[in-house]
Design a protein around this motif. Structure first.
Motif, PDB file in Angstrom:
ATOM      1  N   LEU A  35       0.818  -1.201  -0.116  1.00  0.00           N
ATOM      2  CA  LEU A  35       0.001  -0.050   0.020  1.00  0.00           C
ATOM      3  C   LEU A  35       0.880   1.244   0.076  1.00  0.00           C
ATOM      4  CD1 LEU A  35      -2.864   0.025   2.550  1.00  0.00           C
ATOM      5  CD2 LEU A  35      -3.033   0.262  -0.040  1.00  0.00           C
ATOM      6  N   LEU A  36       0.532   2.058  -0.852  1.00  0.00           N
ATOM      7  CA  LEU A  36       1.222   3.459  -0.969  1.00  0.00           C
ATOM      8  C   LEU A  36       0.565   4.496  -0.185  1.00  0.00           C
ATOM      9  CD1 LEU A  36       2.059   3.322  -4.758  1.00  0.00           C
ATOM     10  CD2 LEU A  36       3.562   2.544  -2.732  1.00  0.00           C
ATOM     11  N   THR A  37      -0.565   4.227   0.229  1.00  0.00           N
ATOM     12  CA  THR A  37      -1.293   5.157   1.068  1.00  0.00           C
ATOM     13  C   THR A  37      -2.310   4.347   2.311  1.00  0.00           C
ATOM     14  OG1 THR A  37      -3.319   6.856   0.989  1.00  0.00           O
ATOM     15  CG2 THR A  37      -3.199   5.301  -0.572  1.00  0.00           C
ATOM     16  N   ASP A  38      -2.417   4.956   3.209  1.00  0.00           N
ATOM     17  CA  ASP A  38      -3.406   4.062   4.320  1.00  0.00           C
ATOM     18  C   ASP A  38      -4.909   4.373   4.145  1.00  0.00           C
ATOM     19  OD1 ASP A  38      -3.517   6.639   5.367  1.00  0.00           O
ATOM     20  OD2 ASP A  38      -2.907   6.283   7.160  1.00  0.00           O
ATOM     21  N   GLY A  39      -5.444   5.375   2.998  1.00  0.00           N
ATOM     22  CA  GLY A  39      -6.709   5.502   2.828  1.00  0.00           C
ATOM     23  C   GLY A  39      -7.089   6.088   1.254  1.00  0.00           C
ATOM     24  N   THR A  40      -8.045   6.215   0.952  1.00  0.00           N
ATOM     25  CA  THR A  40      -8.665   6.728  -0.379  1.00  0.00           C
ATOM     26  C   THR A  40      -9.288   8.154  -0.152  1.00  0.00           C
ATOM     27  OG1 THR A  40     -10.742   5.781  -0.291  1.00  0.00           O
ATOM     28  CG2 THR A  40      -9.009   4.336  -1.205  1.00  0.00           C
ATOM     29  N   ASP A  41      -9.103   8.793  -1.185  1.00  0.00           N
ATOM     30  CA  ASP A  41      -9.557  10.207  -1.394  1.00  0.00           C
ATOM     31  C   ASP A  41     -10.726  10.109  -2.689  1.00  0.00           C
ATOM     32  OD1 ASP A  41      -8.128  10.578  -3.608  1.00  0.00           O
ATOM     33  OD2 ASP A  41      -6.687  11.738  -2.312  1.00  0.00           O
ATOM     34  N   GLN A  42     -11.276  11.139  -2.816  1.00  0.00           N
ATOM     35  CA  GLN A  42     -12.367  11.250  -3.837  1.00  0.00           C
ATOM     36  C   GLN A  42     -11.641  10.900  -5.082  1.00  0.00           C
ATOM     37  OE1 GLN A  42     -14.642  14.781  -3.590  1.00  0.00           O
ATOM     38  NE2 GLN A  42     -16.262  13.792  -2.383  1.00  0.00           N
ATOM     39  N   ALA A  43     -10.380  11.386  -5.393  1.00  0.00           N
ATOM     40  CA  ALA A  43      -9.634  11.312  -6.656  1.00  0.00           C
ATOM     41  C   ALA A  43      -9.364   9.913  -6.878  1.00  0.00           C
ATOM     42  CB  ALA A  43      -8.334  12.134  -6.583  1.00  0.00           C
ATOM     43  N   ASN A  44      -9.310   9.155  -6.189  1.00  0.00           N
ATOM     44  CA  ASN A  44      -8.980   7.932  -6.523  1.00  0.00           C
ATOM     45  C   ASN A  44      -9.850   6.787  -5.905  1.00  0.00           C
ATOM     46  OD1 ASN A  44      -8.240   7.159  -3.688  1.00  0.00           O
ATOM     47  ND2 ASN A  44      -5.971   7.830  -3.930  1.00  0.00           N
ATOM     48  N   GLU A  45     -10.805   7.138  -5.454  1.00  0.00           N
ATOM     49  CA  GLU A  45     -11.703   6.101  -4.613  1.00  0.00           C
ATOM     50  C   GLU A  45     -12.113   5.125  -5.868  1.00  0.00           C
ATOM     51  OE1 GLU A  45     -14.798   7.557  -1.852  1.00  0.00           O
ATOM     52  OE2 GLU A  45     -15.910   5.741  -2.343  1.00  0.00           O
ATOM     53  N   ARG A  46     -12.812   5.785  -6.923  1.00  0.00           N
ATOM     54  CA  ARG A  46     -13.243   4.804  -8.239  1.00  0.00           C
ATOM     55  C   ARG A  46     -12.416   3.735  -8.589  1.00  0.00           C
ATOM     56  NH1 ARG A  46     -16.781   6.923 -13.412  1.00  0.00           N
ATOM     57  NH2 ARG A  46     -18.060   7.687 -11.812  1.00  0.00           N
ATOM     58  N   ALA A  47     -10.901   4.309  -8.648  1.00  0.00           N
ATOM     59  CA  ALA A  47      -9.944   3.202  -9.254  1.00  0.00           C
ATOM     60  C   ALA A  47      -9.654   2.461  -8.150  1.00  0.00           C
ATOM     61  CB  ALA A  47      -8.737   4.101  -9.510  1.00  0.00           C
ATOM     62  N   VAL A  48      -9.841   2.612  -6.772  1.00  0.00           N
ATOM     63  CA  VAL A  48      -9.648   1.877  -5.779  1.00  0.00           C
ATOM     64  C   VAL A  48     -10.833   0.813  -5.664  1.00  0.00           C
ATOM     65  CG1 VAL A  48      -9.486   1.677  -3.307  1.00  0.00           C
ATOM     66  CG2 VAL A  48      -8.194   3.168  -4.526  1.00  0.00           C
ATOM     67  N   ARG A  49     -11.831   1.251  -5.781  1.00  0.00           N
ATOM     68  CA  ARG A  49     -13.025   0.261  -5.829  1.00  0.00           C
ATOM     69  C   ARG A  49     -13.055  -0.670  -6.915  1.00  0.00           C
ATOM     70  NH1 ARG A  49     -17.033   1.494  -2.318  1.00  0.00           N
ATOM     71  NH2 ARG A  49     -17.009   3.497  -1.215  1.00  0.00           N
ATOM     72  N   SER A  50     -12.658  -0.353  -7.967  1.00  0.00           N
ATOM     73  CA  SER A  50     -12.337  -1.242  -9.327  1.00  0.00           C
ATOM     74  C   SER A  50     -11.245  -2.200  -8.881  1.00  0.00           C
ATOM     75  CB  SER A  50     -12.019  -0.348 -10.467  1.00  0.00           C
ATOM     76  OG  SER A  50     -11.649  -1.156 -11.448  1.00  0.00           O
ATOM     77  N   ALA A  51     -10.266  -1.739  -8.033  1.00  0.00           N
ATOM     78  CA  ALA A  51      -9.218  -2.550  -7.780  1.00  0.00           C
ATOM     79  C   ALA A  51      -9.646  -3.826  -6.706  1.00  0.00           C
ATOM     80  CB  ALA A  51      -7.847  -1.833  -7.246  1.00  0.00           C
ATOM     81  N   VAL A  52     -10.392  -3.250  -5.758  1.00  0.00           N
ATOM     82  CA  VAL A  52     -11.198  -4.143  -4.968  1.00  0.00           C
ATOM     83  C   VAL A  52     -12.037  -5.436  -5.630  1.00  0.00           C
ATOM     84  CG1 VAL A  52     -12.504  -4.319  -2.952  1.00  0.00           C
ATOM     85  CG2 VAL A  52     -11.103  -2.506  -2.869  1.00  0.00           C
TER      86      VAL A  52
END
Ligand code: SF4
Length: 65
Positions: A35-52
């Motif tokens: 993990l490069l960060t311990d959380g998500t923000d609005q800018a990357n949330e969509r990409a993170v949800r897709s990764a999940v």
């Protein structure tokens, strides 16, 4: 939003790194998720949800606040 990874499940497919490169990386030794960060923000949330959703072994958790 809190984010966590379960390295013991990771098989190093790299899908998360491809999907959200600002958030995930793979370590050089084993190729397992880092993990490069311990959380998500609005800018990357969509990409993170897709990764999940795309992780083949459910090694990424996006926990509701
Ligand atoms: S998508 Fe899942 S299995 Fe593949 S590198 Fe990321 S955490 Fe590991």
């Amino acid at each position: 939003m809190p984010l966590s990874v379960h390295r013991e499940r990771c098989i190093g497919s790299g899908t998360c790194v491809y999907t959200a490169p600002e958030v995930f990386a793979q370590d050089e030794d084993e190729g397992l998720v880092v993990l490069l960060t311990d959380g998500t923000d609005q800018a990357n949330e969509r990409a993170v949800r897709s990764a999940v959703e795309r992780c083949p072994v459910a090694a990424i958790s996006l926990d509701a606040p």
